[in-house]
Design an enzyme around this catalytic site. Structure first.
Site, PDB file in Angstrom:
ATOM      1  CB  SER A   1      -1.106  -0.113   1.227  1.00  0.00           C
ATOM      2  OG  SER A   1      -2.041   1.034   1.076  1.00  0.00           O
TER       3      SER A   1
ATOM      4  CG  ASP B   1      -6.998  -3.417  -3.038  1.00  0.00           C
ATOM      5  OD1 ASP B   1      -7.650  -2.431  -2.371  1.00  0.00           O
ATOM      6  OD2 ASP B   1      -5.704  -3.696  -2.725  1.00  0.00           O
TER       7      ASP B   1
ATOM      8  CG  HIS C   1      -5.698  -2.332   0.429  1.00  0.00           C
ATOM      9  ND1 HIS C   1      -5.044  -2.113  -0.573  1.00  0.00           N
ATOM     10  CD2 HIS C   1      -4.946  -1.656   1.398  1.00  0.00           C
ATOM     11  CE1 HIS C   1      -4.192  -1.102  -0.507  1.00  0.00           C
ATOM     12  NE2 HIS C   1      -4.120  -0.768   0.763  1.00  0.00           N
TER      13      HIS C   1
END
Ligand SMILES: *[C@@H]1O[C@H](CO)[C@@H](O)[C@H](O)[C@H]1NC(C)=O
Ligand SMILES: *[C@@H]1O[C@H](CO)[C@@H](O)[C@H](O)[C@H]1NC(C)=O
Ligand SMILES: *[C@@H]1O[C@H](CO)[C@@H](O)[C@H](O)[C@H]1NC(C)=O
Ligand SMILES: *[C@@H]1O[C@H](CO)[C@@H](O)[C@H](O)[C@H]1NC(C)=O
Ligand SMILES: *[C@@H]1O[C@H](CO)[C@@H](O)[C@H](O)[C@H]1NC(C)=O
Length: 404
Positions: free
Chosen positions: A177, A347, A380
């Site tokens: 991320s 995601d 995610h």
């Protein structure tokens, strides 16, 4: 309509701020476990308890932040690493512990050590184990005057130089991320090519224009982070009353059910062990700077990967010597540099449409130095915490490291 909502939310915020009467207030209501964790450091808390050797290190950035790094120099067998160092960097609202929260077979930090790598775990500024500074205290507003520009420009170089210098070896890098965004920023400026063997970037964050989360998008469109900043809340504490109320207010306005807050923001994670969630919440989430959230909301509104926009042209000129913030051009990343990209079909932050733009820009179709791993069912958080990320992603990533 939008402006009415903005003013309603602003009034709500001002009320909360007055009621609290201070810059930061830690509520223990919903995340009481967060404050009960001992302060022994990550090695003692979670690595040595699993039977691994672990070393605590610190490095000071050029702008004075004192950051912690943990090293796992050997596998569970006690056999010293025979492979190069791997520097692993967490994402937003997390710290290095995120790589260690499942069983050793399931957690990337342990898995890399058991595969013979010399593991170095980074903790970015403002997180629990990286919260000191040579002259500032986290109670000072100035301590929180940063966004991911500084994570890319100061924290990451400090970690990389430290590991390179300490081990005398070129390293692999893994980011999740925000930990990918700072790598894209640095690589686009040609940094680290002499110190990195390769980079594995999981749930990559670069362009954010098309994110499908109504909640995240509304927060960005309504300039909520800016409101907090102007109220003097420069330190963003996700488990603090003001943040929780803000999100609740937004959920009500949008008519969405916030009982399911995490999937609303990150996408529906397929493979999180629900019986471990209380344990995760005893270590995460971590604080960040409100300015960092403003920077992300600028990315969502513009779709650009650019430096923080001060909006006022004079301030931009003062910081950058130009009216418009400079962009980070990921097309400049060398095609000679090996990159592994892992992204998921569910995601909501590294969403498929935005990632496709990125893949095109970094020439991901060129199989010489690019490996792309797509998991249809992952969102995610699955990339850092799922019970089958080893089979899903990490095994392929380790093969990629072994090949470079
Ligand atoms: C492992 O490395 C440490 C320090 O780097 C060294 O002191 C030790 O002798 C090594 N152990 C083996 C079995 O090679
Ligand atoms: C690298 O290590 C040497 C010796 O330990 C030290 O003198 C030097 O300052 C270090 N350089 C950096 C950039 O950390
Ligand atoms: C889920 O976590 C529990 C409790 O820590 C553990 O006993 C169980 O084996 C885990 N399940 C999986 C699929 O990893
Ligand atoms: C693929 O990458 C290699 C270097 O990694 C480069 O020499 C080659 O020109 C690239 N091919 C294309 C079609 O871009
Ligand atoms: C992970 O587990 C889920 C749920 O059990 C399953 O649907 C999925 O295929 C698994 N993925 C991998 C890569 O093993």
């Amino acid at each position: 309509m939008a402006s009415t909502i903005v003013s309603l939310i602003s009034i709500l915020l001002i009320c909360i701020a007055i009621a609290q009467g201070k810059n930061t207030l830690y509520t223990t209501k919903e995340f009481s476990v967060s404050s009960s964790v001992n302060n022994d450091g990550i090695c003692k808390t979670i690595v040595e308890t699993q039977g691994y050797i672990c070393e605590e290190h610190t490095v000071t950035t050029e702008d004075g932040y004192i950051l912690s790094l943990q090293r796992i120099p050997a596998g569970r067998s006690g056999k010293n690493a025979t492979k190069p160092p791997v520097l692993i960097h967490h994402g937003l609202f997390c710290d290095g512990i995120i790589w260690l929260l499942n069983s050793p077979e399931q957690s990337l930090g342990f898995l890399l050590a058991d595969n013979g790598f010399d593991v170095w775990i980074a903790n970015g500024r403002g997180t629990k184990y990286s919260s000191t500074h040579t002259s500032l205290s986290p109670n000072d507003m100035a301590y929180w005057d940063w966004s991911w520009d500084e994570l890319a420009g100061y924290d990451l170089p400090a970690f990389v130089h430290y590991v390179y210098n300490h081990t005398g070896q070129k390293m692999h890098y893994t980011g999740h991320s925000q930990g990918t965004l700072i790598a894209f920023a640095a690589l686009s400026q040609g940094k680290f090519l002499d110190m990195w063997r390769s980079a594995a970037l999981l749930s990559p964050i670069a362009h954010m224009k098309l994110i499908p989360s109504k909640l995240t998008r509304a927060a960005a469109d309504l300039f909520l982070a800016n409101d907090l900043y102007w109220l003097g809340l420069h330190e963003f504490v996700p488990y603090q009353d003001v943040a929780i109320k803000l999100i609740e207010g937004l959920c009500n306005t949008l008519g969405v059910d916030c009982g399911q807050i995490l999937p609303l923001i990150t996408g529906p994670n397929c493979c999180i062990n629900s019986s471990r969630i209380d344990f995760y919440l005893s270590h995460e989430p971590q604080k960040t700077a409100t300015k960092n959230l403003i920077h992300f909301s600028q990315m969502i509104r513009t779709g650009k990967i650019a430096k923080y926009d001060y909006v006022n042209p004079l301030l931009n000129v003062l910081h950058y010597g130009q009216v418009v913030p400079p962009t980070y051009d990921v097309t400049k990343i060398s095609s000679e540099f090996p990159i592994f990209l892992g992204y998921g079909g569910q995601d909501f932050l590294s969403d498929v449409e935005d990632v496709k733009i990125l893949l095109n820009e970094v020439n991901a179709q060129n199989s010489t130095n690019r490996v792309v791993s797509f998991k249809e069912d992952y969102a995610h958080i699955d990339y850092i915490a799922s019970f089958n990320a080893t089979q899903g992603v990490y095994d392929t990533m380790i093969s990629f490291f072994n090949a470079h």
